[in-house]
Scaffold this active site. Structure first.
Site, PDB file in Angstrom:
ATOM      1  N   THR A  82     109.857  -4.727  51.724  1.00  0.00           N
ATOM      2  CA  THR A  82     110.366  -5.607  52.911  1.00  0.00           C
ATOM      3  C   THR A  82     110.458  -7.226  52.495  1.00  0.00           C
ATOM      4  O   THR A  82     109.626  -7.747  51.670  1.00  0.00           O
ATOM      5  CB  THR A  82     109.577  -5.498  54.198  1.00  0.00           C
ATOM      6  OG1 THR A  82     109.662  -4.210  54.407  1.00  0.00           O
ATOM      7  CG2 THR A  82     110.155  -6.428  55.368  1.00  0.00           C
TER       8      THR A  82
ATOM      9  N   LYS B 236     114.458  -3.799  53.020  1.00  0.00           N
ATOM     10  CA  LYS B 236     114.509  -4.210  54.225  1.00  0.00           C
ATOM     11  C   LYS B 236     114.403  -5.600  54.579  1.00  0.00           C
ATOM     12  O   LYS B 236     113.410  -6.110  54.011  1.00  0.00           O
ATOM     13  CB  LYS B 236     113.290  -3.223  54.914  1.00  0.00           C
ATOM     14  CG  LYS B 236     113.108  -3.785  56.463  1.00  0.00           C
ATOM     15  CD  LYS B 236     112.196  -2.555  57.073  1.00  0.00           C
ATOM     16  CE  LYS B 236     111.341  -3.380  58.186  1.00  0.00           C
ATOM     17  NZ  LYS B 236     110.549  -2.342  58.997  1.00  0.00           N
TER      18      LYS B 236
ATOM     19  N   LYS C  46     114.148  -8.693  56.812  1.00  0.00           N
ATOM     20  CA  LYS C  46     113.729  -9.250  58.189  1.00  0.00           C
ATOM     21  C   LYS C  46     114.548 -10.185  58.652  1.00  0.00           C
ATOM     22  O   LYS C  46     114.865 -11.211  57.803  1.00  0.00           O
ATOM     23  CB  LYS C  46     112.212 -10.068  58.064  1.00  0.00           C
ATOM     24  CG  LYS C  46     111.246  -8.986  57.777  1.00  0.00           C
ATOM     25  CD  LYS C  46     111.181  -7.995  59.083  1.00  0.00           C
ATOM     26  CE  LYS C  46     109.687  -7.078  59.113  1.00  0.00           C
ATOM     27  NZ  LYS C  46     109.434  -6.272  60.332  1.00  0.00           N
TER      28      LYS C  46
ATOM     29  N   ASP D 180     115.751  -5.391  60.132  1.00  0.00           N
ATOM     30  CA  ASP D 180     114.701  -5.347  61.094  1.00  0.00           C
ATOM     31  C   ASP D 180     114.701  -6.883  61.562  1.00  0.00           C
ATOM     32  O   ASP D 180     114.183  -7.801  61.343  1.00  0.00           O
ATOM     33  CB  ASP D 180     113.177  -5.251  60.662  1.00  0.00           C
ATOM     34  CG  ASP D 180     112.380  -4.934  61.938  1.00  0.00           C
ATOM     35  OD1 ASP D 180     112.546  -4.947  62.796  1.00  0.00           O
ATOM     36  OD2 ASP D 180     111.027  -4.666  61.426  1.00  0.00           O
TER      37      ASP D 180
ATOM     38  N   GLU E 264     116.799  -2.279  62.686  1.00  0.00           N
ATOM     39  CA  GLU E 264     115.548  -1.974  63.626  1.00  0.00           C
ATOM     40  C   GLU E 264     115.435  -2.836  64.539  1.00  0.00           C
ATOM     41  O   GLU E 264     115.524  -4.050  64.422  1.00  0.00           O
ATOM     42  CB  GLU E 264     114.468  -2.002  62.555  1.00  0.00           C
ATOM     43  CG  GLU E 264     113.299  -1.554  62.965  1.00  0.00           C
ATOM     44  CD  GLU E 264     111.998  -1.563  61.813  1.00  0.00           C
ATOM     45  OE1 GLU E 264     112.446  -1.396  60.732  1.00  0.00           O
ATOM     46  OE2 GLU E 264     110.847  -1.655  62.082  1.00  0.00           O
TER      47      GLU E 264
ATOM     48  N   ASP F  52     111.388   0.498  66.865  1.00  0.00           N
ATOM     49  CA  ASP F  52     110.157   0.401  66.293  1.00  0.00           C
ATOM     50  C   ASP F  52     109.022  -0.226  67.572  1.00  0.00           C
ATOM     51  O   ASP F  52     108.108   0.712  68.204  1.00  0.00           O
ATOM     52  CB  ASP F  52     109.861  -0.769  65.181  1.00  0.00           C
ATOM     53  CG  ASP F  52     108.583  -0.889  64.671  1.00  0.00           C
ATOM     54  OD1 ASP F  52     107.515  -0.382  65.185  1.00  0.00           O
ATOM     55  OD2 ASP F  52     108.505  -1.901  63.751  1.00  0.00           O
TER      56      ASP F  52
ATOM     57  N   LYS G 259     104.522   4.162  63.514  1.00  0.00           N
ATOM     58  CA  LYS G 259     103.280   3.611  62.839  1.00  0.00           C
ATOM     59  C   LYS G 259     102.029   4.196  63.353  1.00  0.00           C
ATOM     60  O   LYS G 259     101.828   4.217  64.387  1.00  0.00           O
ATOM     61  CB  LYS G 259     103.406   1.988  62.991  1.00  0.00           C
ATOM     62  CG  LYS G 259     104.604   1.269  62.123  1.00  0.00           C
ATOM     63  CD  LYS G 259     104.508  -0.072  62.661  1.00  0.00           C
ATOM     64  CE  LYS G 259     105.828  -0.766  61.983  1.00  0.00           C
ATOM     65  NZ  LYS G 259     105.949  -1.985  62.361  1.00  0.00           N
TER      66      LYS G 259
ATOM     67  N   CYS H 280     104.497   0.509  58.646  1.00  0.00           N
ATOM     68  CA  CYS H 280     102.960  -0.109  58.578  1.00  0.00           C
ATOM     69  C   CYS H 280     102.874  -1.268  59.336  1.00  0.00           C
ATOM     70  O   CYS H 280     104.066  -1.945  59.468  1.00  0.00           O
ATOM     71  CB  CYS H 280     102.630   0.039  57.212  1.00  0.00           C
ATOM     72  SG  CYS H 280     103.694  -0.938  56.183  1.00  0.00           S
TER      73      CYS H 280
ATOM     74  N   ASP I 271     108.580   3.114  55.052  1.00  0.00           N
ATOM     75  CA  ASP I 271     108.429   1.556  54.809  1.00  0.00           C
ATOM     76  C   ASP I 271     107.031   1.270  54.859  1.00  0.00           C
ATOM     77  O   ASP I 271     106.233   0.901  55.714  1.00  0.00           O
ATOM     78  CB  ASP I 271     109.203   0.936  56.014  1.00  0.00           C
ATOM     79  CG  ASP I 271     108.810  -0.730  56.149  1.00  0.00           C
ATOM     80  OD1 ASP I 271     108.681  -1.237  55.021  1.00  0.00           O
ATOM     81  OD2 ASP I 271     108.736  -1.063  57.205  1.00  0.00           O
TER      82      ASP I 271
ATOM     83  N   ASP J 285     104.970  -0.610  52.301  1.00  0.00           N
ATOM     84  CA  ASP J 285     104.730  -1.580  51.397  1.00  0.00           C
ATOM     85  C   ASP J 285     103.651  -2.744  51.602  1.00  0.00           C
ATOM     86  O   ASP J 285     103.665  -3.584  50.693  1.00  0.00           O
ATOM     87  CB  ASP J 285     106.229  -2.047  51.317  1.00  0.00           C
ATOM     88  CG  ASP J 285     106.599  -3.136  52.580  1.00  0.00           C
ATOM     89  OD1 ASP J 285     106.080  -2.763  53.534  1.00  0.00           O
ATOM     90  OD2 ASP J 285     107.612  -3.364  52.671  1.00  0.00           O
TER      91      ASP J 285
HETATM   92 MG   LIG Z   1     109.743  -3.227  62.627  1.00  0.00          MG
END
Ligand SMILES: [Mg+2]
Length: 370
Positions: free
Chosen positions: A136, A161, A163, A191, A217, A242, A266, A294, A319, A321
């Site tokens: 990420t 990923k 953000k 995301d 996401e 999420d 998660k 996570c 995901d 990481d």
């Molecule tokens: Mg998320």
């Protein structure tokens, strides 16, 4: 038959600096702080769990997490490690910090798997020896984002990923710049962490439609399931939820409203391994693929996530990481070969007490049998 009982629960806190500040639409973090739970039985087995409290997503913090950890520790000391349904019933029976409940659940499943002398993912029914993880990239400038993306691709990551969710225009610029820099060498997921409103999300989706984006996401606020359903109907890019889905009830609600294409489970949000399994099975029944994500967990929590991801067929993406972003490891284990994460092929979560860096842990409480 030999009875295995919980003799002692010890709770440790930790706070480990991140290699660099990590910014998402909900805020910036500079450390990973949480708790490690260590549960010992009368026959010398030890199980481990980790709590990663997060005020902005889970509604808990270090203080409330510790309160719940102590409460649950008192409830489970003296109990038998036999029926996971019974032990999980104790966890689900109390209201309290989700991350604390998760840490206790994790440690109990770890113990249960150690008692059966198998890695946890095997006992969950799985046979995947590894799962690909993304890496990420937090919110940062266009150049910094591209530089990091290029470095990660060089390291061997196949999926990034990114953000987003702070400024739609800049979000589009950053996504486009990464795609142009890396061509079709990597998969890109984005995301927004609830950062856009409906119009903004619709605009971004239109702007990035030719950039081969794998998933978007949480584009809208967690509670806006109607907006998410409307957006999903208009989007060619799959929508993953999420923050909207913490538990099995949330999953059923979102699926009924046709508000998601993919679910991000998660362990911390689910607040227990059992609840996470329930969500995965609900998703599988609805033919919705699952990603395992996570919070800010370090090695214990991440290894539990890896075992969970490798243990269930519904899980297609990972995901996992967060531990890679921390300056130090609280457990010395190898569970990464870029871009794959793998469970350790030993009982439970696979590591031993000697693998733990106790100098990074501060003992907060201990509960034992009289
Ligand atoms: Mg998320």
């Amino acid at each position: 038959m030999f009875i295995m009982r919980i003799d002692r629960v010890t709770i440790y806190s930790f706070s480990v600096k991140l290699k660099s500040p990590f910014k998402i639409a909900l805020g910036v973090s500079t450390t990973s702080s949480g708790y490690i739970v260590r549960i010992e039985t009368n026959n010398g087995l030890i199980g481990y769990g980790e709590a990663s409290p997060a005020k902005n997503i889970l509604g808990d913090d270090m203080e409330s997490c510790l309160t719940t950890l102590k409460l649950l520790s008192k409830k489970i000391v003296g109990m038998e490690i036999k029926s996971m349904e019974k032990l999980e019933g104790i966890i689900s029976g109390i209201k309290g910090s989700a991350s604390a409940k998760c840490a206790i659940s994790m440690a109990l499943w770890d113990l249960w798997a150690r008692a059966h002398e198998e890695p946890l993912y095997i006992l969950l029914g799985g046979d995947k020896p590894r799962i690909e993880t993304d890496y990420t990239i937090g919110i940062k400038g266009v150049k910094e984002t591209v530089d990091e993306a290029v470095m990660l691709a060089k390291m061997g990551f196949k999926t990034l990923k990114i953000k987003v969710g702070e400024d739609p225009k800049e979000d589009v610029e950053r996504i486009r710049a990464v795609r142009e820099a890396l061509g079709d060498k990597v998969n890109i997921r984005i995301d927004a962490n609830q950062g856009w409103n409906y119009e903004e999300a619709l605009w971004v989706i239109k702007e990035i439609k030719d950039l081969d984006i794998q998933l978007i996401e949480q584009p809208l606020p967690a509670n806006d399931l109607k907006g998410l359903a409307k957006l999903k109907a208009k989007s060619d890019i799959p929508i993953m939820l999420d923050e909207s889905i913490h538990n099995s009830y949330d999953a059923i609600t979102a699926i009924k409203l046709n508000a998601c294409d993919v679910i991000n489970i998660k362990l911390m949000k689910a607040a227990s391994i059992k609840e996470a399994i329930k969500i995965a099975h609900i998703a599988e029944a609805a033919e919705i693929p699952v990603m395992v994500g996570c919070m800010a967990e370090l090695q214990v929590g991440i290894l539990a996530g890896v075992n969970f991801a490798c243990g269930l067929n519904a899980i297609k993406y990972a995901d996992l990481d967060a531990d890679l972003m921390a300056e130090k490891s609280i457990v010395n284990v190898r569970s990464m070969e870029v871009p794959f994460r793998f469970p350790i092929e030993r009982p439970g979560l696979g590591f031993e007490d000697k693998d733990i860096n106790y100098d990074l842990l501060t003992k907060e409480a201990e509960v034992h049998r009289d």
